[in-house]
Design an enzyme around this catalytic site. Structure first.
Site, PDB file in Angstrom:
ATOM      1  N   SER A  16      -8.651  -0.101   6.214  1.00  0.00           N
ATOM      2  CA  SER A  16      -8.545  -1.053   7.164  1.00  0.00           C
ATOM      3  C   SER A  16      -6.895  -1.020   7.779  1.00  0.00           C
ATOM      4  O   SER A  16      -6.932  -2.018   8.580  1.00  0.00           O
ATOM      5  CB  SER A  16      -8.923  -2.346   6.588  1.00  0.00           C
ATOM      6  OG  SER A  16      -8.253  -2.744   5.720  1.00  0.00           O
ATOM      7  N   LYS A  72       0.720  -1.239  -0.067  1.00  0.00           N
ATOM      8  CA  LYS A  72       0.029   0.105  -0.165  1.00  0.00           C
ATOM      9  C   LYS A  72       0.784   1.135   0.041  1.00  0.00           C
ATOM     10  O   LYS A  72       0.369   2.308  -0.449  1.00  0.00           O
ATOM     11  CB  LYS A  72      -0.840   0.132   1.221  1.00  0.00           C
ATOM     12  CG  LYS A  72      -2.147  -1.010   0.928  1.00  0.00           C
ATOM     13  CD  LYS A  72      -3.228  -0.642   0.115  1.00  0.00           C
ATOM     14  CE  LYS A  72      -4.626  -1.385   0.178  1.00  0.00           C
ATOM     15  NZ  LYS A  72      -5.605  -1.019  -0.547  1.00  0.00           N
TER      16      LYS A  72
END
Lengths: 329, 329
Positions: free
Chosen positions: B78, B53
């Site tokens: 999340s 990410k």
């Protein structure tokens, strides 16, 4: 026999090119915060067979195979050297007989068998490992590959230092202590020899488990056996005495030796889990433990980065779970 | 908005050079034995912040910073997207506000805070994440960085595919399924776009947790919501629907989607511990799980190697210990 010279180290690197992994030099803000200075970790746990030992094994076996018609090799090992030898022997198409203590971690025994090697075991307290190995060698006419007192093994481990010299330069590090997990000193000596040429501002310092700091005492000029009855979970690096080839190298090139308790090794395993997402075994975590514990006194230079060699990651789940138990959550 | 073209992907790669880690492509005989064919694992858990990410976050934030005078960003996550955004924002010297569910793993919350970001939480069952994020954006005049439906984010994740194309060529792989852990599909789509040019014999296949295989159903032409009340430990990839930008890319380039149960994700975590010495989280292990479970039916080509993207390693110790509990010893 003497320690390898730089030509032998370069020759080993050439034989190993394309076979060993160039392991990454990792860093995380969370580790820097714990140590209070930049911490770099060379992740040799990501090496084939899960430790640096594959380098030395591959070096020794490829050297033997160029010199003579070798049908196999014998090795004594607490596990990681055995895995390295088993893989390198299989790659060379020769047999491997691995002599190891009967309390070696299950993960290591399973891995050695899976690599196609034979295993011969002895009792760590009462057995005579060397006699057993010598008998097997004589019986089958096979050479013994020592875990650290072999010039070609040390030359192979030196590859860690060759890579590190380049990686440190890329990271802008020209002065640092390089903390190395130390049993007999093969990895430490190999790295020291490689750095002597490639990165003279980087200084090796051995790290051993408390109670097994024979190398640190020898480097202080007070050699002698470890205390009777000493225990440690750092099974991979529980050696009784410094190597004959490695000690002179380290006496010339290394800084003062360090020692850490098992609790610090377990904490380093947990912090490597959180911040680096690598799996370390206790004996492969003592260098990181020393880096994080600010135990790098004895001449450490304030504010300098520190480099820890994370030398292996072959650990039973129960021991690993114990290490993680120290974490919150 | 549309998915990035290859020029945007190359531009992102240029911005990210020297910042992202080129993660290694690992392999172990023990994994090959389990899968019955060669298994390669791209260890994105070793990326900065512990997941891929960071790539997309860095791409989006560096793109924003070249376009306008940005004082900060807001992100819903999340956890892993939040960590990536927090780090990339800190590197750019701008603020980050991270909106995440109040049941996100402790390790992720602690890590986001340590990177200097603010956190705003909502209840996963009853809260409205998007409304909260929109309110913060309006209040402070900050842009929202979406986790996958953003061309610059997808362009950043595509870096995994650019690296993989080169690494597969080095390893002699010219035909393989590339299994990718899939939430909204940003990583999968990015990799697919990069491979389309760089390694056309490599085919992306998404892997989701059972009960959350909305992408697989959409790729089969039967889109629709996941079953109500579905549960999974794969918190990082529990998304309700495919991305609007990612689905068309994957419909054009990807093979059939796969889904695995939580038990297979836990087993893959344990086998990665033993054979690769890397730490995976459940949502980062589903691709490896599919590779090991021979779940790659639906057109897998017999005997071909399989490549699994191990996308993240941020996991609470309790969950990890549960995974290791499946191992012998």
């Amino acid at each position: 026999m003497t320690a390898p010279d730089i030509a032998m180290i370069d020759a080993a690197a050439a034989r190993l090119a394309g076979h060993v992994r160039r392991t990454p030099l990792l860093r995380a803000p969370g580790l820097d915060a714990v140590a209070g200075r930049p911490v770099f970790v060379k992740a040799e746990c990501l090496q084939h067979t899960g430790s640096f030992k594959y380098r030395g094994a591959k070096s020794a076996i490829t050297a033997l195979c160029t010199q003579s018609d070798v049908r196999g090799v014998v090795a004594c090992s607490s596990g990681n050297h055995g895995q390295g030898i088993a893989r390198a022997a299989a790659e060379a198409g020769i047999a491997a007989v691995i002599v190891l203590p009967d309390d070696a971690p299950d993960a290591k025994v399973v891995a050695i068998r899976a690599l196609g090697a034979e295993i011969a075991t002895y009792d760590r307290s009462t057995g005579d490992r060397d006699a057993l190995a010598a008998a097997i060698c004589a019986d089958r006419g096979l050479p013994l590959v020592l875990p650290f007192d072999d010039p070609q093994v040390i030359a192979g481990q030196a590859g860690v230092g060759l890579e590190l010299a380049a990686q440190a330069a890329e990271a802008g590090i020209d002065r640092a202590d390089v903390l190395v997990c130390c049993g007999g000193g093969g990895l430490s000596a190999g790295i020291a020899l490689a750095l002597e040429r490639g990165a003279p501002g980087l200084r090796v310092r051995t790290v051993e488990p408390e109670g097994f700091d024979d190398m640190a005492r020898a480097l202080r000029g007070t050699p002698g056996p470890n205390p009777t009855g000493a225990r440690s979970i750092c099974d991979a690096i529980l050696t009784p005495a410094p190597g004959r080839l490695t000690l002179p190298v380290l006496a010339r090139l290394a800084g003062p030796g360090l020692a850490v308790p098992d609790s610090a090794a377990l904490r380093a395993m947990a912090l490597a889990f959180v911040h680096l997402r690598i799996v370390l075994e206790p004996g492969g975590a003592v260098a990181l433990a020393a880096a994080l514990a600010e135990a790098s006194g004895g001449g450490a230079r304030e504010g300098d980065p520190v480099i820890a060699i994370a030398s292996g990651g072959n650990v039973d789940p129960a021991v690993y779970t114990r290490a993680l138990g120290a974490l919150p959550g």
